[in-house]
Design a protein around this motif. Structure first.
Motif, PDB file in Angstrom:
ATOM      1  N   ILE A  36       4.779  -5.925 -17.667  1.00 20.68           N
ATOM      2  CA  ILE A  36       4.099  -6.599 -18.788  1.00 20.68           C
ATOM      3  C   ILE A  36       4.402  -5.880 -20.095  1.00 20.68           C
ATOM      4  O   ILE A  36       4.764  -6.493 -21.109  1.00 20.68           O
ATOM      5  CB  ILE A  36       2.574  -6.648 -18.545  1.00 20.68           C
ATOM      6  CG1 ILE A  36       2.237  -7.576 -17.373  1.00 20.68           C
ATOM      7  CG2 ILE A  36       1.837  -7.116 -19.798  1.00 20.68           C
ATOM      8  CD1 ILE A  36       0.782  -7.495 -16.927  1.00 20.68           C
ATOM      9  N   PHE A  37       4.257  -4.550 -20.090  1.00 16.00           N
ATOM     10  CA  PHE A  37       4.496  -3.768 -21.308  1.00 16.00           C
ATOM     11  C   PHE A  37       5.958  -3.867 -21.751  1.00 16.00           C
ATOM     12  O   PHE A  37       6.250  -4.013 -22.935  1.00 16.00           O
ATOM     13  CB  PHE A  37       4.113  -2.306 -21.082  1.00 16.00           C
ATOM     14  CG  PHE A  37       2.635  -2.077 -20.931  1.00 16.00           C
ATOM     15  CD1 PHE A  37       1.718  -3.072 -21.253  1.00 16.00           C
ATOM     16  CD2 PHE A  37       2.141  -0.858 -20.485  1.00 16.00           C
ATOM     17  CE1 PHE A  37       0.350  -2.871 -21.112  1.00 16.00           C
ATOM     18  CE2 PHE A  37       0.775  -0.645 -20.351  1.00 16.00           C
ATOM     19  CZ  PHE A  37      -0.121  -1.652 -20.652  1.00 16.00           C
ATOM     20  N   SER A  38       6.875  -3.768 -20.806  1.00 12.61           N
ATOM     21  CA  SER A  38       8.307  -3.806 -21.124  1.00 12.61           C
ATOM     22  C   SER A  38       8.699  -5.159 -21.699  1.00 12.61           C
ATOM     23  O   SER A  38       9.430  -5.244 -22.691  1.00 12.61           O
ATOM     24  CB  SER A  38       9.139  -3.508 -19.878  1.00 12.61           C
ATOM     25  OG  SER A  38       8.849  -2.236 -19.386  1.00 12.61           O
ATOM     26  N   THR A  39       8.193  -6.241 -21.077  1.00  9.62           N
ATOM     27  CA  THR A  39       8.523  -7.592 -21.523  1.00  9.62           C
ATOM     28  C   THR A  39       8.016  -7.856 -22.931  1.00  9.62           C
ATOM     29  O   THR A  39       8.642  -8.587 -23.699  1.00  9.62           O
ATOM     30  CB  THR A  39       7.900  -8.637 -20.550  1.00  9.62           C
ATOM     31  OG1 THR A  39       8.337  -8.339 -19.227  1.00  9.62           O
ATOM     32  CG2 THR A  39       8.328 -10.044 -20.915  1.00  9.62           C
ATOM     33  N   ASN A  40       6.875  -7.256 -23.293  1.00  9.06           N
ATOM     34  CA  ASN A  40       6.264  -7.503 -24.600  1.00  9.06           C
ATOM     35  C   ASN A  40       6.565  -6.408 -25.624  1.00  9.06           C
ATOM     36  O   ASN A  40       5.836  -6.245 -26.610  1.00  9.06           O
ATOM     37  CB  ASN A  40       4.747  -7.647 -24.444  1.00  9.06           C
ATOM     38  CG  ASN A  40       4.352  -8.918 -23.722  1.00  9.06           C
ATOM     39  OD1 ASN A  40       4.283  -9.989 -24.320  1.00  9.06           O
ATOM     40  ND2 ASN A  40       4.099  -8.804 -22.415  1.00  9.06           N
TER      41      ASN A  40
ATOM     42  N   LEU B 265      -3.495  -5.624 -28.044  1.00  4.84           N
ATOM     43  CA  LEU B 265      -3.692  -6.691 -27.059  1.00  4.84           C
ATOM     44  C   LEU B 265      -3.109  -8.019 -27.536  1.00  4.84           C
ATOM     45  O   LEU B 265      -2.724  -8.858 -26.731  1.00  4.84           O
ATOM     46  CB  LEU B 265      -5.191  -6.872 -26.767  1.00  4.84           C
ATOM     47  CG  LEU B 265      -5.903  -5.740 -26.018  1.00  4.84           C
ATOM     48  CD1 LEU B 265      -7.378  -6.060 -25.864  1.00  4.84           C
ATOM     49  CD2 LEU B 265      -5.265  -5.507 -24.653  1.00  4.84           C
ATOM     50  N   ASN B 266      -3.058  -8.195 -28.875  1.00  8.07           N
ATOM     51  CA  ASN B 266      -2.511  -9.454 -29.412  1.00  8.07           C
ATOM     52  C   ASN B 266      -1.032  -9.629 -29.073  1.00  8.07           C
ATOM     53  O   ASN B 266      -0.511 -10.742 -29.092  1.00  8.07           O
ATOM     54  CB  ASN B 266      -2.723  -9.527 -30.925  1.00  8.07           C
ATOM     55  CG  ASN B 266      -2.057  -8.384 -31.666  1.00  8.07           C
ATOM     56  OD1 ASN B 266      -2.029  -7.268 -31.167  1.00  8.07           O
ATOM     57  ND2 ASN B 266      -1.521  -8.650 -32.835  1.00  8.07           N
ATOM     58  N   LYS B 267      -0.337  -8.533 -28.747  1.00  9.96           N
ATOM     59  CA  LYS B 267       1.069  -8.644 -28.341  1.00  9.96           C
ATOM     60  C   LYS B 267       1.189  -9.105 -26.888  1.00  9.96           C
ATOM     61  O   LYS B 267       2.186  -9.689 -26.492  1.00  9.96           O
ATOM     62  CB  LYS B 267       1.781  -7.306 -28.536  1.00  9.96           C
ATOM     63  CG  LYS B 267       1.932  -6.924 -30.002  1.00  9.96           C
ATOM     64  CD  LYS B 267       2.758  -5.667 -30.169  1.00  9.96           C
ATOM     65  CE  LYS B 267       2.912  -5.306 -31.652  1.00  9.96           C
ATOM     66  NZ  LYS B 267       3.689  -4.059 -31.838  1.00  9.96           N
ATOM     67  N   LEU B 268       0.156  -8.801 -26.102  1.00  6.78           N
ATOM     68  CA  LEU B 268       0.130  -9.271 -24.715  1.00  6.78           C
ATOM     69  C   LEU B 268      -0.347 -10.719 -24.650  1.00  6.78           C
ATOM     70  O   LEU B 268       0.062 -11.467 -23.762  1.00  6.78           O
ATOM     71  CB  LEU B 268      -0.796  -8.391 -23.866  1.00  6.78           C
ATOM     72  CG  LEU B 268      -0.382  -6.931 -23.696  1.00  6.78           C
ATOM     73  CD1 LEU B 268      -1.427  -6.170 -22.899  1.00  6.78           C
ATOM     74  CD2 LEU B 268       0.967  -6.836 -23.004  1.00  6.78           C
ATOM     75  N   ASN B 269      -1.234 -11.096 -25.563  1.00  2.75           N
ATOM     76  CA  ASN B 269      -1.717 -12.474 -25.629  1.00  2.75           C
ATOM     77  C   ASN B 269      -1.929 -12.829 -27.098  1.00  2.75           C
ATOM     78  O   ASN B 269      -2.872 -12.343 -27.729  1.00  2.75           O
ATOM     79  CB  ASN B 269      -3.027 -12.622 -24.845  1.00  2.75           C
ATOM     80  CG  ASN B 269      -3.437 -14.086 -24.694  1.00  2.75           C
ATOM     81  OD1 ASN B 269      -3.215 -14.901 -25.586  1.00  2.75           O
ATOM     82  ND2 ASN B 269      -4.040 -14.413 -23.555  1.00  2.75           N
TER      83      ASN B 269
END
Length: 791
Positions: A36-40, A105-109
């Motif tokens: 998740i972190f790598s993709t975002n 968190l806004n980068k994850l969602n």
């Protein structure tokens, strides 16, 4: 970190044999988080600290209760239009990586608008678009990345965490062990003969070892964990010397009893940990007390208008509001409680809560949330629950509105603490090396004593305890500061700018005369209803003066800052304000403040205000003149110039006809010339000037219009104490400097005795927390002395 440790959380990853991107993971949960972190593009999370994450737990179905709207409504702090806000308690927050990921968190969602972490309270305040993402989705996202929130369903409350008593337990274990080890050491101290030597010496020594094991592995574990995390992050924190000293004492003592070389230093070790924890407990209790005083006893001097059953209006303090009360909210006033709109047109600005300047319109029957600001005349509301004062404090202190003002003493403290540890370690190793060659029996004592006696804790405590106690004292004196940095900024100012109307004038003592055409009953009723919606000091004074009339529900209402008000009811319109605003040429003949009135585009007349200046104004300015440049910036005409010239010192600059934007530019220009500006205004027309100044103080006279722009709120009754409050701020800075000096003197003297081998480790352990306690006592006593001098 070992090669086989999980890249995300640091646990052993051998058994799982899960590899991804050439990195080992202990479970699929950690692997998923890394993906998740790598993709975002959030891989920087792992740059801040090695293996900072936690293994995410199985969360499928765990948060189904968040599908229930009633439960969600109880949990939410704000819920309106398309925005919901919730504060969640996250027990796993422990380092800079945690803060960084939780504030991104806004980068994850992308449907999460913002997230702000309070590291001290381990909470994150999340604002999100609930039309596209639910609370359940937010909580599930947090849990999936290893930051599971603690939600209590017993009373639908968030963050009602259990009281942490771990420090008390550790203190109890260390105290019990210390007492017993000292008791068992008496035969050694008093050199008891045959009985001790022949039969019980080995038993007593192994008992001392047994008592020391829970002390070193349980009671002292926080010092070792903190030191380990610091070293892993390549930081030498203040716990490194303590952990090193305790380790050396324990290893050396264990070595001595195993090989029957001596009794060891278990008395020193247990005493060290006990006294360190005792000092820590004292600091924690004192700081909690100061925080409590600040958060819950520093009530703002804010008033609100309550409508009684007889349709009469009375001003009450916001914390006297009760469920079921009917309130009048005027234009520009803050809504202090959750309520239901009953009457009037509401246009609410929730930027105070959300940080975004976006207004929403509401109809009768709609719910309004605490923290919104009414922008379209007056409204009447019914209260749903009593006010929680700490919530208003939280909104006012929201990070969204913080200026980029550096707290230099915090920076100094951090800088000293970092260099201090390196210096102490060097001194310890050099001194130990010297004694190894001259008298090896003293080497261990010297090494341990140096590490323990010289601690930057006292230095680190100086600023927070001084500022914390000063915030509390000033709050009791009705001067409410947003945060500690305001004290420091207040001590630096060299220019003070005052607004006139409502700031240096006392509205309640103003006399008013009317000159012009007689107003009909209908016009008076329209004028009274129009003034009812305004919070401007002149409007409030005039509203109180007019006879009672039937209050009309206006069709339109608009307030033009610095100019006046216009309103419409059926076929009648009215304008109230300056001469140009109502269509009249500038009124230069008047030597006093005037408010003009026109109805249906026909000029009717003017109200002349004979200002009564605040008690002690002349005396206050005479005190300030020797140290500060003084300026009056007024939006009124120059009619009061002659009165003010007689009343104020000759060097005071007087500027009239200043629009809000003129005040802002004036401050900005003088700041560019090197001035450090304190602006004192009423919080209405002065919001821009208050925000631009280095310190902005809003004067409050039972008016609920304070804004995020101001750094402090001053009760109007304490206006004549401004000089003393500034002097108290300067005194706080002197106290911090003195406590820094005392800490350095203490450390130099302590190090001398430690390096020369004249100090036992257990004595050093007693002196170390005593130094911290003495600094706290010194700052508290000194700030209280300053407080007693304030009226």
């Amino acid at each position: 970190m070992s090669k086989n440790a999980c890249f995300h959380c640091g646990l052993e990853a051998d058994a799982s044999k899960i590899m991804f991107d050439n990195k080992p993971f202990c479970c699929n949960g950690c692997k998923t988080v890394y993906e998740i972190f790598s993709t975002n593009d959030l891989g920087c999370y792992y740059d801040l600290q090695n293996a900072p994450g936690a293994t995410p737990k199985d969360i499928e179905g765990k948060y189904n209760f968040l599908d229930n709207p009633k439960i969600v409504d109880q949990l939410l702090e704000f819920n309106d239009e398309d925005t919901q806000i919730i504060t969640l308690y996250i027990p796993h927050i422990h380092c800079s990586s945690c803060i960084w990921i939780l504030e991104n968190l806004n980068k994850l969602n992308p449907d999460i608008n913002s997230s702000i972490v309070n590291f001290g309270k381990k909470t994150v305040r999340v604002s999100f678009n609930f039309e596209r993402v639910s609370l359940k989705d937010v909580v599930t996202l947090l849990s999936s990345i290893g930051y599971e929130p603690y939600i209590s369903l017993d009373d639908y409350s968030v963050g009602k965490k259990r009281v942490d008593r771990s420090l008390i337990y550790k203190l109890g274990v260390a105290g019990f062990a210390f007492g017993n080890v000292m008791f068992l050491s008496f035969p050694e101290y008093f050199q008891v003969g045959e009985f001790w030597l022949e039969q019980f010496k080995p038993l007593f020594r192994w008992l001392m070892f047994a008592f020391s094991v829970p002390v070193i592995f349980y009671a002292a574990q926080d010092y070792f964990i903190s030191a380990y995390k610091g070293l892993r992050s390549k930081i030498l924190n203040i716990d490194v010397p303590i952990a090193l000293g305790a380790s050396v004492l324990f290893i050396r003592s264990t070595w001595e009893i195993v090989f029957d070389l001596g009794t060891g230093f278990f008395d020193s070790l247990t005493g060290l940990i006990f006294f360190l924890l005792l000092g820590k407990f004292f600091q924690q209790k004192t700081y909690t007390f100061l925080s409590f005083e600040r958060d819950y006893k520093s009530y703002f001097p804010i008033g609100i208008t309550k409508i009684t059953s007889e349709d009469k209006e009375e001003s009450i303090q916001v914390y006297d509001i009760e469920k079921g009360d009917r309130l009048l909210i005027r234009n520009e006033e803050l809504i202090p409680v959750d309520c239901i709109l009953i009457k009037g047109k509401a246009r609410i600005d929730y930027s105070f809560v959300t940080g975004e300047s976006k207004t929403v319109s509401k109809q009768s029957g709609d719910k309004l949330f605490a923290g919104g600001k009414q922008l379209d005349g007056s409204i009447e509301v019914d209260v749903l629950n009593s006010v929680e004062q700490s919530y208003l404090t939280q909104l006012w202190s929201n990070d969204v509105f913080k200026h980029d003002k550096e707290l230099s003493f915090t920076n100094i403290t951090n800088s000293i603490s970092k260099r201090f540890t390196i210096t102490i370690l060097l001194i310890a190793f050099v001194a130990t090396s010297f004694w190894l060659f001259t008298d090896s029996s003293k080497a261990l004592n010297v090494f341990t004593s140096v590490l323990i006696i010289a601690c930057p804790c006292a230095i680190a405590l100086s600023a927070p305890f001084t500022f914390g106690n000063m915030l509390r004292i000033l709050g009791k004196k009705k001067f409410y500061l947003k945060n500690a940095s305001v004290i420091e900024q207040l001590a630096k100012i060299n220019t003070i700018i005052f607004d006139k109307t409502g700031t240096i004038t006392a509205n309640k003592e103003t006399t008013i005369d009317y000159e012009g055409l007689e107003l009909t009953t209908a016009e008076e009723s329209l004028l009274k209803s129009t003034l009812r919606g305004s919070n401007h000091p002149l409007s409030r004074s005039l509203y109180t003066l007019l006879n009672e009339h039937d209050i009309l529900t206006l069709d339109t209402y608009q307030e033009h800052l610095g100019k006046g008000i216009e309103a419409k009811y059926q076929d009648h319109n009215i304008k109230v304000g300056s001469a140009p605003f109502v269509g009249l040429a500038t009124d230069n003949a008047t030597l006093n403040t005037t408010v003009h009135v026109s109805t249906n585009n026909h000029y009717k007349g003017k109200f002349t205000f004979y200002n009564k200046y605040r008690k002690g104004l002349s005396k206050l300015f005479n005190k300030l003149k020797s140290e500060y440049d003084l300026v009056i910036l007024s939006g009124d005409n120059a009619g009061e110039k002659s009165n003010l010239t007689k009343l104020l010192p000759t060097k005071t600059k007087l500027l009239f006809n200043q629009k809000p934007e003129d005040k802002l530019e004036y401050i900005k220009y003088h700041q560019s010339e090197g001035a450090t500006v304190l602006m004192i205004g009423d919080g209405l027309n002065d919001a821009g000037a208050l925000a631009q100044s280095d310190v902005g103080i809003a004067i409050s006279e039972n008016v609920n219009v304070f804004s995020p722009a101001c750094d402090a709120i001053l009760d109007a009754s304490k206006f004549n104490q401004i000089y003393n409050y500034i002097k108290a701020s300067k005194g706080a800075i002197k106290i911090i400097k003195w406590s820094f000096a005392l800490s350095f003197i203490y450390n130099i003297i302590g190090l001398y005795f430690a390096v020369t081998g004249q100090l036992e480790p257990v004595v050093a352990a007693i002196l170390m927390p005593l130094s911290s306690i003495s600094i706290v006592a010194f700052t508290t006593i000194c700030t209280n002395i300053i407080g007693r001098k304030l009226k």
